[in-house]
Design a protein around this motif. Sequence first.
Motif, PDB file in Angstrom:
ATOM      1  N   ARG A  50       0.836  -1.194   0.000  1.00 19.44           N
ATOM      2  CA  ARG A  50       0.000   0.000   0.000  1.00 19.44           C
ATOM      3  C   ARG A  50       0.876   1.251   0.000  1.00 19.44           C
ATOM      4  NH1 ARG A  50      -3.001  -1.305   5.477  1.00 19.44           N
ATOM      5  NH2 ARG A  50      -0.922  -2.192   5.870  1.00 19.44           N
ATOM      6  N   ALA A  52       0.589   5.001   1.668  1.00 19.49           N
ATOM      7  CA  ALA A  52      -0.139   5.887   2.575  1.00 19.49           C
ATOM      8  C   ALA A  52       0.436   7.282   2.465  1.00 19.49           C
ATOM      9  CB  ALA A  52      -0.035   5.376   4.007  1.00 19.49           C
ATOM     10  N   THR A  79      -4.008   5.177   0.244  1.00 16.70           N
ATOM     11  CA  THR A  79      -4.830   5.755   1.307  1.00 16.70           C
ATOM     12  C   THR A  79      -4.312   7.158   1.577  1.00 16.70           C
ATOM     13  OG1 THR A  79      -5.175   3.581   2.326  1.00 16.70           O
ATOM     14  CG2 THR A  79      -5.654   5.531   3.672  1.00 16.70           C
TER      15      THR A  79
END
Length: 532
Positions: A50, A52, A79
């Motif tokens: 991911r 962030a 995110t």
Amino acid sequence: MKIVSGKKMGEIDGEAISRFGIPGLILMENAGLRVVQLIQELRPDGKQGRVAIFCGRGNNGGDGFVIARHLRRLGYRVTTWALDRADAYKGDAAVNYQILLQQGEEVLKMKEGNPLAFIEDLGAGDLIVDALLGTGLGRPVESLLAEVIAALNDSAAQIISADIPSGVSADTGEILGIAVQAHYTVTFALPKRGLLLFPGAAHTGRLIVADIGMPAELAAATELRENLITGPFVQAHLPDRVADGHKGTYGRAFILAGSPGMTGAAALAGESALRGGAGLVYVGTAEELRPVLEAKLKEVITWGFPGDGRGNLVAEGSGMIMQYAGVCQAMAFGPGLQPTPDTLRLLKNLCGEITVPLVVDAGGLGALALEPQFLKQSAGKTPLILTPHPGEMARLVGDSASGVQQQRWELAVEKAREWQAVVVLKGAHTVIARPDGELYLNPTGNPLLSTAGTGDLLTGLITALVAQGLEAAEASLCGAYLHGLAADLLVENSGPRGFIAGDILDYIPAAFNKVLALPPAEPHAPHHYVRG
């Protein structure tokens, strides 16, 4: 490449917008895209982990929103965390926040959610983009942002800081309460002072300078007097090696060095000068020490001069020394010499008579510290290159080593002007000041250089480059860069501990070859790696 303060960078940004008509949104877009390009290099597979992104309230946060938008477009798992709601943002940052929302992207709010728990869940396969606080920070980080930065530093994920690690002063390198410990920093347009001054430099990680379309007239303005030495700069200034060259083509370097117990310094300086490309290298020492150096050195030629019977050079030998120096193109004075009044007398006899650049180090600097006013009195008589470490500089200027460290850049410039000499103030990072007040910072090097003998290597390298025809300042810049790069390559290939100056000496050829193998400088390359 120029170095700027945070305030100066703001002025350059403003001038790009007002004078050249480049919208701030375009500069922000380009900045975000440069970070995206680095992420694509680090994680070519967008599904791998991911990303962030933590966005503060200013333009740095706006960069983060641009990064989030493009990573989403490219299929990355993103995110995005914003410090606050969209209506708390202004200017270009607010525009990019709204673009994200209008595209249906979710933006989490740090003030309303639980960013600390989210950060704790990130692992080694994930990436963090720090776009919290930019170069305008002027007060200590507190409250929620301080908590978020602490959590980011505890995370197992790699951190990329946009422009500057949040919490580092762009002007001084001071840590304003707490700062992000980045693995990579992509700084925009020009490197900021705080990225290169400690302790901020220790938070920067691998430093990348990214082109964002700033007009060259602004980015290379002559009133900017602080510069970063780069590999392409060194490559462009290295002396040519011609097919029909011979020993005489590449100059004769003469090094006065050595005393009882200190012949190793003389040997290291001489060998480094040979590795640095000088065609012939002569090490001059007291006649009674000459057999010791003959045993240590094979390719270096040794000369014996009048000594005191114990192995120390004496001032009475200055006439003979100047006669020998007449056949050389560069000279060094100091490795392994004792900082005695007689050493000072010898050096004073040479200054003003020696017409080639004279590199003064170690015992030569210690001798000058016995009468530091001589440097000002003799300014300009002989082309001098002074290579002090902070302790030696402190003795020359009547300060403490810690006092020198607190004003490294300013002091180097002041004394280079006063002494009309090139001042190479060693340390992390070494700075080189020219007599005209121009300052250069060397980005290469590591703690392996904190061992006996490495300064002698630098003396030999600089002397060799002068002997091959480089001006004093250019030889100092190239020598410092190659010296540090040799240590960097040793760490890269063998690890960070257990090595000595002789091991770094063996990597000097690799440093030259790495610089020579660099692609030609591209003014508009999107990324320019300068350290790490």
